[in-house]
Every structure is written in structure tokens, then in C-alpha cells.
Design a protein around this motif. Structure first.
Motif, PDB file in Angstrom:
ATOM      1  N   THR A 130       0.862  -1.186   0.000  1.00 50.42           N
ATOM      2  CA  THR A 130       0.000   0.000   0.000  1.00 50.42           C
ATOM      3  C   THR A 130       0.896   1.234   0.000  1.00 50.42           C
ATOM      4  N   PHE A 131       0.655   2.131  -0.931  1.00 46.89           N
ATOM      5  CA  PHE A 131       1.559   3.262  -1.120  1.00 46.89           C
ATOM      6  C   PHE A 131       0.800   4.488  -1.595  1.00 46.89           C
ATOM      7  N   ASP A 132       1.454   5.625  -1.509  1.00 42.86           N
ATOM      8  CA  ASP A 132       0.917   6.888  -2.018  1.00 42.86           C
ATOM      9  C   ASP A 132       1.546   7.130  -3.390  1.00 42.86           C
ATOM     10  N   ALA A 133       0.713   7.151  -4.428  1.00 41.36           N
ATOM     11  CA  ALA A 133       1.227   7.314  -5.791  1.00 41.36           C
ATOM     12  C   ALA A 133       1.966   8.635  -5.975  1.00 41.36           C
ATOM     13  N   VAL A 134       1.635   9.641  -5.178  1.00 45.84           N
ATOM     14  CA  VAL A 134       2.318  10.934  -5.288  1.00 45.84           C
ATOM     15  C   VAL A 134       3.704  10.857  -4.655  1.00 45.84           C
ATOM     16  N   LYS A 135       3.739  10.552  -3.375  1.00 47.17           N
ATOM     17  CA  LYS A 135       4.999  10.601  -2.622  1.00 47.17           C
ATOM     18  C   LYS A 135       5.919   9.435  -2.963  1.00 47.17           C
ATOM     19  N   ASP A 136       5.355   8.226  -3.084  1.00 48.29           N
ATOM     20  CA  ASP A 136       6.188   7.025  -3.202  1.00 48.29           C
ATOM     21  C   ASP A 136       6.553   6.667  -4.636  1.00 48.29           C
ATOM     22  N   VAL A 137       5.816   7.181  -5.614  1.00 49.24           N
ATOM     23  CA  VAL A 137       6.138   6.914  -7.023  1.00 49.24           C
ATOM     24  C   VAL A 137       6.522   8.202  -7.739  1.00 49.24           C
ATOM     25  N   ALA A 138       5.579   9.137  -7.808  1.00 53.34           N
ATOM     26  CA  ALA A 138       5.762  10.309  -8.668  1.00 53.34           C
ATOM     27  C   ALA A 138       6.862  11.249  -8.189  1.00 53.34           C
ATOM     28  N   ASP A 237       6.371  19.891 -11.320  1.00 56.97           N
ATOM     29  CA  ASP A 237       4.909  19.852 -11.397  1.00 56.97           C
ATOM     30  C   ASP A 237       4.407  18.909 -12.484  1.00 56.97           C
ATOM     31  N   THR A 238       5.005  18.990 -13.665  1.00 55.64           N
ATOM     32  CA  THR A 238       4.459  18.220 -14.784  1.00 55.64           C
ATOM     33  C   THR A 238       4.759  16.734 -14.676  1.00 55.64           C
ATOM     34  N   THR A 239       6.003  16.376 -14.361  1.00 60.67           N
ATOM     35  CA  THR A 239       6.355  14.959 -14.314  1.00 60.67           C
ATOM     36  C   THR A 239       5.674  14.273 -13.146  1.00 60.67           C
ATOM     37  N   ILE A 240       5.635  14.922 -11.999  1.00 61.75           N
ATOM     38  CA  ILE A 240       4.960  14.342 -10.838  1.00 61.75           C
ATOM     39  C   ILE A 240       3.484  14.137 -11.128  1.00 61.75           C
ATOM     40  N   SER A 241       2.855  15.122 -11.755  1.00 62.92           N
ATOM     41  CA  SER A 241       1.434  15.009 -12.096  1.00 62.92           C
ATOM     42  C   SER A 241       1.169  13.853 -13.056  1.00 62.92           C
ATOM     43  N   ALA A 242       2.012  13.721 -14.087  1.00 61.78           N
ATOM     44  CA  ALA A 242       1.804  12.657 -15.074  1.00 61.78           C
ATOM     45  C   ALA A 242       1.968  11.272 -14.459  1.00 61.78           C
ATOM     46  N   MET A 243       2.983  11.085 -13.629  1.00 61.24           N
ATOM     47  CA  MET A 243       3.197   9.791 -12.976  1.00 61.24           C
ATOM     48  C   MET A 243       2.012   9.428 -12.084  1.00 61.24           C
ATOM     49  N   ALA A 357      10.029   4.049 -18.273  1.00 60.38           N
ATOM     50  CA  ALA A 357      10.786   3.145 -17.396  1.00 60.38           C
ATOM     51  C   ALA A 357       9.980   2.741 -16.169  1.00 60.38           C
ATOM     52  N   VAL A 358       9.296   3.694 -15.544  1.00 61.36           N
ATOM     53  CA  VAL A 358       8.548   3.396 -14.323  1.00 61.36           C
ATOM     54  C   VAL A 358       7.396   2.434 -14.598  1.00 61.36           C
ATOM     55  N   PHE A 359       6.631   2.691 -15.653  1.00 61.61           N
ATOM     56  CA  PHE A 359       5.474   1.833 -15.896  1.00 61.61           C
ATOM     57  C   PHE A 359       5.880   0.458 -16.434  1.00 61.61           C
TER      58      PHE A 359
END
Length: 395
Positions: A130-138, A237-243, A357-359
């Protein structure tokens, strides 16, 4: 100046909390009014159809950025030296500093590093479950890669991210969000100016290249600082939002995740579809240098400002069939999320490397994503983002 025709005038406030949370139905209403609609709340035009937006983005002679891309005079004056607020020939010379470091050939050596970091990120997600897609991925890989690429000193990185977060609010109309962002943006400008003046940018990084150009007299000091600030704000802003949007969309559309897991070559198409569906930069404005007749009674007069909406254009049913449907087989190579023409996003090559790469790495390890509660939307005058998206990874 003459009054816009009545059927083109709308009292929709695109910058209210409700509109920022659910903008797409409002964009469609405005597109249906005509090739441009006049926003009476802000006193400017809205260009939201795909063909008209694409044409405007590709015609800097008619649609100038030199008077600023924001919706208030304070930010346009503050960012007067920023790359995004210039036209050729000034823009051409300064942009070359970006492209000399951010072109495909220059980014190629980063490919292996980004892939490795993406694999490590995916392993952490599997362990966390269980993770936060903003903090832990993006906010993980993009921030670290960008910090390294620019060459920010380790000691300042946390402060930079905190100050850059939400800075695009300052580009909006004169509202509470805009006014609240100005002190933060001023603090960011002062912070970056201090790093520049101290000469502590890591040698060999993108930042030191800009600083060296200024010290040689190739560009003014203010332009160098504007370039550094602009790249920090836009890249984060842009890369974090897209991820974040990608993880959320795949959780909401598990059949699309199954397609990517079955064929990782769809990663590029998937990232383009994420960008089309949830364009990180929703819109910027430009000023008409001549009278422009868009048809259907929409005449934008010289000196008038128009909001060119990437997000609306990317949902225009006149160009994209079933635009509300998330479909990674669509392959929307012509989306406008990164802009177009001389102001096309200089860092889009890096954003694509990171996104692919991430996806790909996650698709190897995660069977599906499940949302844990409702995503918490952020409210920003210019960007589409989330503050938190809790997700469960089923492996």
C-alpha cells in the motif's frame, strides 16, 4: 475594443474549486460555444478546440508569449526573463542551452540509470504493497533524476522541492490561490538566486552550464536565474502530475493495465494516453499580435489575451474519438500536453524516459492497482494534480 458576440460569452469560472476538480464538462461547454469563447469572469478568450489550439501554439508571430503567459501582471513582470515568456530570437538562443543538454542524443547515457532507478522503485512498491502514488512513485525517480541532471547541491534539494510545489498557482488570475503563491514564488526566486550567486551548482550539471553562459555574458544573470527557476517548477509539477495520473488511471481501468502487462512495448503509447487524458499543464495564455478571425463570429482582436487550453484540446471529440475513454492502444502521438512549436516542452524527452521506465518496471511486478479511498485532488490555477492517491499493489 468591440464586445464579443453574445453567443460566445460565458460566465464559467474555470478557476473555482469546483471547476478545478471537475474541469472537463466545462471545457466541452466552452468548445461547443465556438472556436473560441470569451470568459467574462476573467476578461479573456478561451481556445479549447484541438485544431485552433494546435494552430495557435505553432504560430508565435500571431500568438506572442513576450507579454507573459500568466493571467496577472505581477507574475508576467516577475517572469519577464523566463524562457517561457520570450519570443524568438531571444527565445531561440536561450532554448539552445536546454536542448544542448536535453536532446535525445544527450539523454541517451541516462537511459540505463533511469531504468535501474525505476526497477528499484518498483521493488519498493512491491514491498510496501500500500503506497501513495504521489509521494512514493511520482516524487521519487523524477525528482532525483532532475536534481542530479541540473546539479543542485545535496543540501538544498529538500528546500527546492518544497518551494517549487504549487508555484504555478502564481500564473493564474487574481484570486486567493494566486495571491497565496506569490510569497512562495518570491522565496524560490531568492533561494535559486542565492545558489547561483554562491557558485555552488555542481560542475558539469545543466545548472552550471547556464551559470557559465551568464558569467561569459552570453545571457543576462536574470535570464539564467529565470531558466533555472522555470525548469525546476515545470519539471517537478508536470512529471509528478503525469506519474500520479498514470497510476490512478490504471487503477480505475484494470483492463488497460492488463494490456500493458501483456505487451511492454505499449509503454510509450500508454504514457502518451496518460498525458492526453490528464494534461499536467492545463493551459497557458498568449497575446494576439493582430486581429484573428477564427470563424463562427469569434474575432480575437490585437492585444487581447487568450487562454490556450492543452487539456481541453486533448479532450476535443472533433479530433479524438471517445475522448473520455482511457485507451492505451489509441497512440495519440499528436496530443498537445507538452505544447507545440518553439515553446514545446524542452524536458519532454526526459519525462518520457522516466514515464516509460517506471510503468515498464511496475508492469513486470504488479498484477493490478486498487485505489484505497478517493484520490485527494490538489487545486492549482494551471496544473492538474493530486495531493495524495493511496493505492494497493496486488502482486
Amino acid at each position: 475594443m468591440s464586445t464579443p458576440l453574445k453567443h460566445l460569452i460565458s460566465d464559467i469560472d474555470l478557476f473555482s474549486d469546483g471547476a478545478l476538480h471537475h474541469p472537463y464538462a466545462l471545457f466541452r461547454q466552452l468548445r461547443d460555444l465556438g472556436p473560441a469563447a470569451y470568459l467574462s469572469q476573467q476578461g479573456l478568450w478561451f481556445i479549447g478546440r484541438y485544431e485552433e489550439a494546435r494552430t495557435a501554439l505553432g504560430d508565435w508571430q500571431t500568438w506572442s508569449s513576450a507579454q507573459g503567459i500568466g493571467l496577472n501582471p505581477v507574475i508576467n513582470e516577475a517572469w519577464a526573463s523566463a524562457l517561457i515568456c520570450t519570443d524568438p530570437p531571444v527565445h531561440t538562443e536561450q532554448r539552445k542551452l536546454f536542448m544542448d543538454r536535453l536532446g535525445p542524443r544527450q539523454l541517451k547515457p541516462l537511459d540505463a540509470t533511469i531504468t535501474q532507478r525505476a526497477e528499484e522503485l518498483a521493488e519498493r512498491i512491491v514491498q510496501m504493497q500500500t503506497f501513495d502514488a504521489v509521494k512514493d512513485v511520482a516524487q521519487d525517480l523524477p525528482v532525483n533524476v532532475i536534481m542530479d541532471l541540473i546539479g543542485w547541491p545535496e543540501a538544498v534539494r529538500g528546500g527546492l522541492l518544497e518551494l517549487a510545489n504549487g508555484s504555478f498557482n502564481a500564473c493564474g488570475p487574481d484570486n486567493d490561490r494566486m495571491r497565496g503563491a506569490l510569497p512562495q514564488l518570491d522565496a524560490l526566486m531568492q533561494f535559486v538566486s542565492g545558489i547561483y550567486d554562491a557558485g555552488t551548482l555542481v560542475p558539469g550539471g545543466f545548472g552550471s552550464t547556464i551559470a557559465d553562459a551568464a558569467k561569459r555574458g552570453d545571457i543576462p544573470r536574470e535570464a539564467a536565474i529565470g531558466l533555472l527557476v522555470g525548469y525546476v517548477v515545470a519539471a517537478f509539477d508536470t512529471t509528478i502530475s503525469a506519474m500520479t495520473s498514470g497510476v490512478m488511471l490504471f487503477a480505475q481501468n484494470p483492463e488497460q493495465w492488463d494490456l500493458l502487462r501483456a505487451d511492454e512495448t505499449l509503454a510509450a503509447a500508454a504514457f502518451n494516453e496518460i498525458l492526453r487524458m490528464e494534461s499536467p499543464i492545463q493551459h497557458f495564455s498568449r497575446v494576439a499580435t493582430r486581429d484573428v478571425d477564427l470563424g463562427e463570429g469569434a474575432v480575437i482582436q490585437v492585444g487581447q489575451r487568450a487562454l490556450i487550453s492543452y487539456a481541453s484540446a486533448n479532450r476535443d471529440e472533433r479530433h479524438f474519438p471517445y475522448p473520455e475513454r482511457f485507451d492505451i492502444t489509441r497512440r495519440p502521438l499528436d496530443h498537445l500536453a507538452f505544447g507545440l512549436g518553439n515553446h514545446g516542452c524542452a524536458g519532454q524527452g526526459l519525462a518520457r524516459l522516466e514515464g516509460h521506465a517506471v510503468f515498464k518496471a511496475l508492469a513486470k511486478r504488479v498484477k493490478r492497482f486498487e485505489l484505497v479511498g478517493e484520490p485527494m485532488r490538489g487545486f492549482n490555477n494551471i496544473t492538474r494534480n493530486c495531493e495524495r492517491v493511496m493505492v494497493r499493489a496486488v502482486c
